[in-house]
Design an enzyme around this catalytic site. Structure first.
Site, PDB file in Angstrom:
ATOM      1  N   GLY A 271       1.285  -1.741   0.054  1.00 24.31           N
ATOM      2  CA  GLY A 271      -0.407  -0.057  -0.268  1.00 24.31           C
ATOM      3  C   GLY A 271       1.067   1.282  -0.092  1.00 24.31           C
ATOM      4  N   ARG A 272       2.145   1.553   0.584  1.00 24.93           N
ATOM      5  CA  ARG A 272       3.226   2.103   0.393  1.00 24.93           C
ATOM      6  C   ARG A 272       3.090   2.976  -0.832  1.00 24.93           C
ATOM      7  NH1 ARG A 272       5.386  -0.807   5.283  1.00 24.93           N
ATOM      8  NH2 ARG A 272       4.305   0.173   7.240  1.00 24.93           N
ATOM      9  N   PHE A 392       0.790   8.044   7.708  1.00 21.41           N
ATOM     10  CA  PHE A 392      -0.478   7.652   7.120  1.00 21.41           C
ATOM     11  C   PHE A 392       0.699   6.105   7.390  1.00 21.41           C
ATOM     12  CE2 PHE A 392      -3.445   8.685   4.767  1.00 21.41           C
ATOM     13  CZ  PHE A 392      -4.302   8.305   5.490  1.00 21.41           C
ATOM     14  N   GLU A 393      -0.517   4.462   7.614  1.00 16.72           N
ATOM     15  CA  GLU A 393       0.472   3.508   6.877  1.00 16.72           C
ATOM     16  C   GLU A 393       2.676   3.314   7.814  1.00 16.72           C
ATOM     17  OE1 GLU A 393      -0.122   2.372   2.814  1.00 16.72           O
ATOM     18  OE2 GLU A 393      -1.463   3.589   2.402  1.00 16.72           O
ATOM     19  N   GLY A 394       1.996   3.534   8.724  1.00 22.44           N
ATOM     20  CA  GLY A 394       3.658   3.651   9.284  1.00 22.44           C
ATOM     21  C   GLY A 394       4.481   5.431   9.127  1.00 22.44           C
TER      22      GLY A 394
END
Length: 575
Positions: A271-272, A392-394
């Site tokens: 996703g990143r 976001f996302e980490g």
């Protein structure tokens, strides 16, 4: 490549190895895929121009139903779902290009679509059974069903292993009953299907957690709180989720029971890239706004674009965007080539993407001057929308630690095995011989690049020099700190920043080489210039990071922070 080195370009750099064949030639879509992607992009541009009012979405804190229905009709909810399940079946590179376009036009819509497919149903694509895919993907592809990713909890953000949502097996393991809550779930207010993570073992101190991924339907009993009021991406839905005795059948487990952490990490790795490509799109939008502004704004009798400090900003923005675009699509190409491990590359793209965008939006607002601060213009909205990407996302802080520790894992293992072999030299003779051979090769000279175009010879030499330096510094800190390296976050920061700059430079070198080979020196002059400028900027950072390993003020910073924690505030006053 030595057997201890994983098949990852960036992880190989930690051994001083430049795995050129993995990044040359620079990847590109087939002519057929370029054509089909261009058709999608044309449809997206026409739809947004006619139907999307981003300022209104921001004011109303909502994407209109008509807009969502239009996105569904364009097939934008099923971009990567295989055609056999009703999707468009785009490659990673093509998907990234579409998300780049959408990200550059409206952040709330990009986040909504990204949460649905970059992470929401990604677990199905990566780990789902055929039956799970057959049951869920067709409706997800059309947007009839919307997906969300539910991992974060009040006490478990970056530390995913600390989640407390429980899943108790019932009926002899035929089903699970889930209890708990999740926070900050994008699409939480209207999603129909959640990739949701719950603990299937007791939370015991010192024990390894067993987390399982589930496909949970809203109709199974999931409820949500109201939409959160946010700094930016206000049109997206962000809510808390509540699970009270939610019964989920065993067949809705994604992957293996107790292996949900792997599912979560693989989904986020994938996703990143969607997030990074969206950042590329916003950077390009900002560059258009900034260049238009320098042409219209006048000071001291001339356009501000004539001034050196403005040219410096524009040049830096262009070079950083070129590097970000180059590394994002290089990584997308690696994913499409079915490389097994791209976790570090995708993390680098996320960190670099979000920080490049934050730098570009800041410079654009500075160029815009007063109007940049006013709600009648798009600048301040884009700035607010852009800030969340660093979280976001980490978070970028956690991802820097991941990048450094993941990269040093194999060299650390090699050193540990060498130490063990030295205690048992007869049994470890082969390992010691390999280690000695690698050391001898390193002593004879650094590894060279052979596929970079000669016009980029200077840039290649600097890259080679700092690949060697990275390997040396990684080994030095591993020898110095051993297992304690996990706590040495100042050191991790330097290691991570070095490898991120090296990957960006490598991406620029391979992309620019392709441009020269295709169009010659004159035809590729702008790529050559941007590659050189980015290398110059990266070189200064690399040199500083290497210097800081030996001479730094890490302990002073720790002491200052520690005293501030005791004070609880800034300790001085002029009174």
């Amino acid at each position: 490549m030595p057997p201890l080195i994983e098949q990852s370009f960036t992880k190989a750099l930690f051994h001083g190895v430049i795995a050129e064949d993995m990044i040359f030639p620079y990847p590109e879509m087939t002519s057929e895929e370029r054509q089909s992607t261009s058709i999608i992009l044309d449809s997206v541009r026409r739809f947004f121009a006619a139907n999307v009012d981003s300022a209104k979405i921001d004011r109303d804190h909502e994407i209109p139903k008509a807009v969502l229905d239009g996105l569904r009709s364009l097939g934008l909810f099923g971009l990567q779902i295989p055609t056999e399940y009703g999707g468009i079946g785009l490659s990673t590179a093509a998907y990234a290009r579409v998300m780049q376009e959408i990200g550059g036009m409206d952040a709330s819509i990009a986040v909504t679509l990204g949460a649905h497919q970059s992470i929401g149903y990604k677990s199905l694509l990566l780990f789902g059974t055929h039956e799970q895919k057959r049951r869920y993907l067709p409706q997800l592809a059309t947007g009839e069903s919307v997906a969300a990713f539910a991992l974060t909890e009040p006490s478990a953000g970056s530390d995913a292993a600390a989640i407390k949502t429980r899943a108790e097996a019932v009926d002899g393991g035929a089903a699970y009953v889930l209890n708990g809550s999740k926070i900050w779930i994008t699409n939480g207010g209207f999603a129909d299907v959640f990739t949701l993570f719950a603990r299937t073992s007791a939370l015991e101190e010192g024990s390894k957690p067993k987390i399982t991924a589930f496909l949970v339907e809203r109709g199974m009993g999931v409820t949500n709180g109201p939409n959160e009021h946010k700094l930016g991406i206000r049109g997206s839905s962000t809510t808390e989720l509540f699970l009270e005795n939610v019964r989920v059948p065993r067949e809705n487990v994604v992957g293996d029971v107790g292996k949900g952490f792997k599912v979560a990490m693989e989904v986020l790795n994938s996703g990143r890239l969607g997030l990074a490509s969206g950042c590329v799109g916003v950077c390009k939008t900002l560059l258009r706004l900034a260049i238009a502004r320098v042409e219209e704004r006048r000071a001291f009798g001339r356009n501000i674009g004539d001034f050196g400090l403005i040219k410096d900003k524009i040049a830096r923005m262009l070079a950083e965007t070129y590097a970000l675009e180059s590394m994002t699509y290089l990584t997308a190409g690696l994913v499409d080539s079915k490389i097994a491990d791209y976790s570090m590359e995708s993390a680098i793209c996320k960190v670099k993407g979000s920080e490049t965008l934050w730098s570009v939006v800041n410079d654009t607002l500075q160029i815009a001057a007063g109007i940049g601060y006013m709600q009648d213009y798009p600048y301040e909205r884009i700035l607010r929308d852009s800030r969340v990407n660093l979280i976001f996302e980490g978070t970028n802080d956690i991802l820097r630690c991941f990048i450094a520790l993941s990269g040093m894992a194999a060299p650390g293992k090699a050193l540990a095995e060498v130490v063990k072999a030295m205690r048992e030299p007869i049994k470890g003779f082969g390992l010691l011989s390999d280690f000695a051979l690698r050391k001898a090769r390193a002593a004879l000279g650094r590894e060279r690049m052979t596929r970079v175009h000669p016009l980029l010879g200077r840039e290649a030499v600097i890259f080679e020099e700092y690949v060697s330096e990275l390997a040396v510094q990684a080994e030095n800190v591993l020898r110095k700190h051993g297992r304690d390296i996990a706590e040495m976050q100042f050191t991790q920061l330097r290691i991570a920043d070095m490898v991120m700059d090296l990957f960006a430079v490598a991406a620029c070198l391979t992309r620019t080489t392709r441009a020269i080979e295709r169009r010659g020196e004159d035809g590729a002059r702008r790529e050559i210039d941007l590659c050189s400028l980015y290398l110059n900027m990266a070189h200064k950072r690399l040199r500083q990071n290497v210097s800081d390993f030996a001479r730094n003020d890490d302990e002073l910073r720790k002491a200052i922070a520690g005293r501030a924690y005791i004070d609880g505030a800034y300790p001085f006053d002029v009174l």
